[in-house]
Design a protein around this motif. Sequence first.
Motif, PDB file in Angstrom:
ATOM      1  N   HIS A   1      -9.658   3.811  -3.493  1.00 39.53           N
ATOM      2  CA  HIS A   1      -9.140   3.906  -2.121  1.00 39.53           C
ATOM      3  C   HIS A   1     -10.224   4.484  -1.227  1.00 39.53           C
ATOM      4  O   HIS A   1     -11.101   5.209  -1.682  1.00 39.53           O
ATOM      5  CB  HIS A   1      -7.931   4.851  -2.058  1.00 39.53           C
ATOM      6  CG  HIS A   1      -6.670   4.210  -2.508  1.00 39.53           C
ATOM      7  ND1 HIS A   1      -5.570   4.077  -1.698  1.00 39.53           N
ATOM      8  CD2 HIS A   1      -6.334   3.648  -3.686  1.00 39.53           C
ATOM      9  CE1 HIS A   1      -4.609   3.468  -2.368  1.00 39.53           C
ATOM     10  NE2 HIS A   1      -5.043   3.189  -3.582  1.00 39.53           N
TER      11      HIS A   1
ATOM     12  N   GLU B   1      -4.246   7.595   6.576  1.00 38.65           N
ATOM     13  CA  GLU B   1      -4.076   6.163   6.765  1.00 38.65           C
ATOM     14  C   GLU B   1      -2.611   5.915   7.043  1.00 38.65           C
ATOM     15  O   GLU B   1      -1.759   6.285   6.246  1.00 38.65           O
ATOM     16  CB  GLU B   1      -4.515   5.442   5.482  1.00 38.65           C
ATOM     17  CG  GLU B   1      -4.495   3.936   5.613  1.00 38.65           C
ATOM     18  CD  GLU B   1      -5.043   3.287   4.354  1.00 38.65           C
ATOM     19  OE1 GLU B   1      -6.138   2.737   4.426  1.00 38.65           O
ATOM     20  OE2 GLU B   1      -4.384   3.351   3.316  1.00 38.65           O
TER      21      GLU B   1
ATOM     22  N   ASN C   1      -9.876  -0.857  -2.020  1.00 41.82           N
ATOM     23  CA  ASN C   1      -9.155  -1.001  -0.759  1.00 41.82           C
ATOM     24  C   ASN C   1     -10.106  -1.003   0.428  1.00 41.82           C
ATOM     25  O   ASN C   1     -11.020  -0.194   0.506  1.00 41.82           O
ATOM     26  CB  ASN C   1      -8.160   0.152  -0.595  1.00 41.82           C
ATOM     27  CG  ASN C   1      -6.972   0.017  -1.529  1.00 41.82           C
ATOM     28  OD1 ASN C   1      -6.950  -0.868  -2.380  1.00 41.82           O
ATOM     29  ND2 ASN C   1      -5.998   0.878  -1.355  1.00 41.82           N
TER      30      ASN C   1
ATOM     31  N   ASP D   1       0.845  -1.201   0.000  1.00 49.32           N
ATOM     32  CA  ASP D   1       0.000   0.000   0.000  1.00 49.32           C
ATOM     33  C   ASP D   1       0.885   1.257   0.000  1.00 49.32           C
ATOM     34  O   ASP D   1       2.114   1.178   0.037  1.00 49.32           O
ATOM     35  CB  ASP D   1      -0.929  -0.074   1.223  1.00 49.32           C
ATOM     36  CG  ASP D   1      -2.203   0.731   1.042  1.00 49.32           C
ATOM     37  OD1 ASP D   1      -2.416   1.281  -0.048  1.00 49.32           O
ATOM     38  OD2 ASP D   1      -2.994   0.809   2.004  1.00 49.32           O
ATOM     39  N   HIS D   2       0.228   2.404   0.003  1.00 53.76           N
ATOM     40  CA  HIS D   2       0.891   3.733  -0.072  1.00 53.76           C
ATOM     41  C   HIS D   2       2.374   3.797   0.312  1.00 53.76           C
ATOM     42  O   HIS D   2       2.743   3.461   1.433  1.00 53.76           O
ATOM     43  CB  HIS D   2       0.173   4.733   0.847  1.00 53.76           C
ATOM     44  CG  HIS D   2      -1.206   5.043   0.414  1.00 53.76           C
ATOM     45  ND1 HIS D   2      -1.505   6.094  -0.411  1.00 53.76           N
ATOM     46  CD2 HIS D   2      -2.375   4.411   0.678  1.00 53.76           C
ATOM     47  CE1 HIS D   2      -2.806   6.115  -0.624  1.00 53.76           C
ATOM     48  NE2 HIS D   2      -3.362   5.108   0.015  1.00 53.76           N
TER      49      HIS D   2
ATOM     50  N   HIS E   1      -9.959   8.215   3.107  1.00 51.57           N
ATOM     51  CA  HIS E   1      -9.518   7.119   3.987  1.00 51.57           C
ATOM     52  C   HIS E   1     -10.252   7.218   5.318  1.00 51.57           C
ATOM     53  O   HIS E   1     -10.468   8.300   5.828  1.00 51.57           O
ATOM     54  CB  HIS E   1      -8.022   7.228   4.256  1.00 51.57           C
ATOM     55  CG  HIS E   1      -7.180   6.855   3.087  1.00 51.57           C
ATOM     56  ND1 HIS E   1      -6.159   7.636   2.643  1.00 51.57           N
ATOM     57  CD2 HIS E   1      -7.209   5.767   2.276  1.00 51.57           C
ATOM     58  CE1 HIS E   1      -5.578   7.055   1.602  1.00 51.57           C
ATOM     59  NE2 HIS E   1      -6.192   5.915   1.365  1.00 51.57           N
TER      60      HIS E   1
END
Length: 358
Positions: free
Chosen positions: A261, A177, A283, A104-105, A223
Amino acid sequence: MSQVSPGVVSGASYLALIRACHEGGYALPAINVVGTDSVNAVLEAAARNGSDVIIQISNGGARFYAGEGLPDAARARVLGAASMARHVHLLAKEYGIAVILHTDHADRKLIPWLDDLITMSEDEFRATGKPLFTSHMLDLSTEPLEENLATSASMLKRLAPLGMGLEIELGVTGGEEDGIGHDLEEGADNAHLYTQPEDVLKAWELLSPIGTVSIAASFGNVHGVYKPGNVQLRPEILKNSQDAVQKATQSGPKPLPLVFHGGSGSTLEEIREAVSYGVFKMNLDTDIQFAFAHGAGRYVLSHPAAFQHQIEPETGKPLKSLYDPRKWLREGEKSVVERLTESFETLGSRGRSIARKS
Ligand SMILES: [Zn+2]
């Protein structure tokens, strides 16, 4: 319809899975995991629902996976992600479904994390013909577009020969997040939260000739779970992006693999609309964290004595069978399986696994 072997996909099997999602009009949930319990719950849920699935880990999740006690956090982030990947490679085949393994990110300061993981995938590829991960995400959405795309292009050049893909972000997903986040301004129009279709086209024209790229476009998604009303969801941005690319490249329908997301807390209609515009990955982090906590917490709260004493004070009865970690962790896992069953249904992936034992 093409079939793939059960287990972690890469290269042709990764592309086949994206194509199956687009042609079948469904998407796969991408769940952030933090340990073997959450991985196993995701695999169990996918197998029970006959769906393929995406397992991903954040840099913080990877650090936790390796152990908070390891003093070198940067090293722990690499080893934790690798450990998770090896766990999934070993077990996913047994569950009979196809798995996309993803990180992820990662913003610019986390590029060394990805570089180390790609080096591990290169070693793995040389030894087995398969990379460790299916894809990584590089999120440079807060930087100018040119810099975002130039760095993404150079990373994708390393990934492509391994059959791996890159997920990028254009426009920023609101909320926060794992320490990576963007402010939501109350009352403002929050224009920075919406991706421009011409930026998507620019990204596609530069990156798609290099390798497999997927795009997290921002259409007012955030998020975490917030009180509704601060940001308006505009899924038509996804459709406009597909149309812009389709027109410019004269390709078939839904050329872009899109990623949603901040899906936690979205309504069924919002999710289905986004999927109809070519979202293949949604996600899910916040809702699954809550599901685990809810299941385990419910168990703890209904057996309070077992979490304070080894032996019941009044009766002298041993409480071992109640505080055994397998009992309450399992309740967390079961609750995740239940919550994910809903997601497979919502995303339309139930019974659509393309994995077959050959
Ligand atoms: Zn995200």
